[in-house]
Write a protein that holds these residues in place. Sequence first.
Motif, short mmCIF file in Angstrom:
data_model
loop_
_atom_site.label_atom_id
_atom_site.label_comp_id
_atom_site.label_asym_id
_atom_site.label_seq_id
_atom_site.Cartn_x
_atom_site.Cartn_y
_atom_site.Cartn_z
N GLY A 43 0.75 -1.60 0.11
CA GLY A 43 0.05 -0.20 0.17
C GLY A 43 0.68 0.86 0.11
N GLU A 44 2.05 0.95 0.62
CA GLU A 44 3.43 2.55 0.30
C GLU A 44 3.90 3.15 -1.38
N ARG A 45 3.52 1.56 -1.57
CA ARG A 45 4.41 1.97 -2.80
C ARG A 45 3.64 2.06 -3.51
N HIS A 46 3.70 2.61 -5.30
CA HIS A 46 2.85 3.41 -6.49
C HIS A 46 3.89 2.24 -6.85
N PHE A 47 2.70 2.67 -8.26
CA PHE A 47 3.07 1.03 -9.56
C PHE A 47 2.44 2.07 -10.31
N ILE A 48 2.60 1.75 -11.75
CA ILE A 48 2.43 1.68 -12.88
C ILE A 48 2.21 0.23 -13.52
N VAL A 49 1.06 -0.31 -13.67
CA VAL A 49 0.71 -1.39 -14.35
C VAL A 49 0.45 -1.29 -15.85
N GLU A 50 0.80 -2.02 -16.60
CA GLU A 50 0.49 -1.60 -17.33
C GLU A 50 0.66 -3.34 -18.81
N GLY A 51 -0.58 -4.04 -19.22
CA GLY A 51 -0.72 -5.21 -20.08
C GLY A 51 -0.06 -5.07 -21.45
N LEU A 52 0.30 -5.90 -21.89
CA LEU A 52 1.00 -6.21 -23.41
C LEU A 52 0.44 -8.05 -23.99
N ASN A 53 0.13 -7.56 -24.43
CA ASN A 53 -0.23 -8.89 -25.65
C ASN A 53 0.75 -9.81 -26.41
N ILE A 54 0.96 -10.97 -24.90
CA ILE A 54 2.08 -11.82 -24.95
C ILE A 54 1.20 -12.92 -24.65
N ASN A 55 2.23 -14.20 -25.71
CA ASN A 55 2.04 -15.40 -26.02
C ASN A 55 2.47 -16.25 -24.44
#
Length: 194
Positions: A43-55
């Motif tokens: 909870g104390e950290r900050h994240f950028i979450v992104e998706g990629l099309n991966i096989n």
Amino acid sequence: MAFPKRKNIQPERQRERELLVVVGSKNPVKVQCTENGFQRAFGERHFIVEGLNINSEVRDQPFGDKETSLGAYNRAKNAKNTFPEADYWVGIEGGVEELNDEMAAYAWITIMDRNGKVGKSKTATFILPGAISKLISSGMELGEADDKVFDRENSKQGNGAVGMLTNGTIDRTEYYEQAVVLALIPFISEKLYK
């Protein structure tokens, strides 16, 4: 690939930089459950979450723990190979298995970090109704079978089988989120997982 640049926000107290998490799928449910799970765990950290099309390098509809967990591992590994600049890579793979005359559904989660640490977990399982099981046994993927039985479109990017079968009591994002947190145990209790 273009990802948002990390922001160096420095309020009065210096804050740690945002960490980039890459999910081996662009499915919005998988991206959202990953973001929720990381925020719950750290909870104390900050994240950028992104998706990629991966096989996943497994069948579109994996059968059994071995193939399903391999698909999750491959998604995380291939996401890491595709975008090595990230801090974490996540693979989520839904699978089914036959149990006597029934079919159970579940998912495996694999999370990797920059240091080579790997965390894994499996969601809870639930028994699919016969109408869906028959379609899967005939070669259909679970999401397609759900769409056909429930007369929906692209339900796997929505509430999925678990949401439809529980009348929305448990949605697919929530269903995966707890397993994401469980796969983060080696990163949460890192001194015990060397």
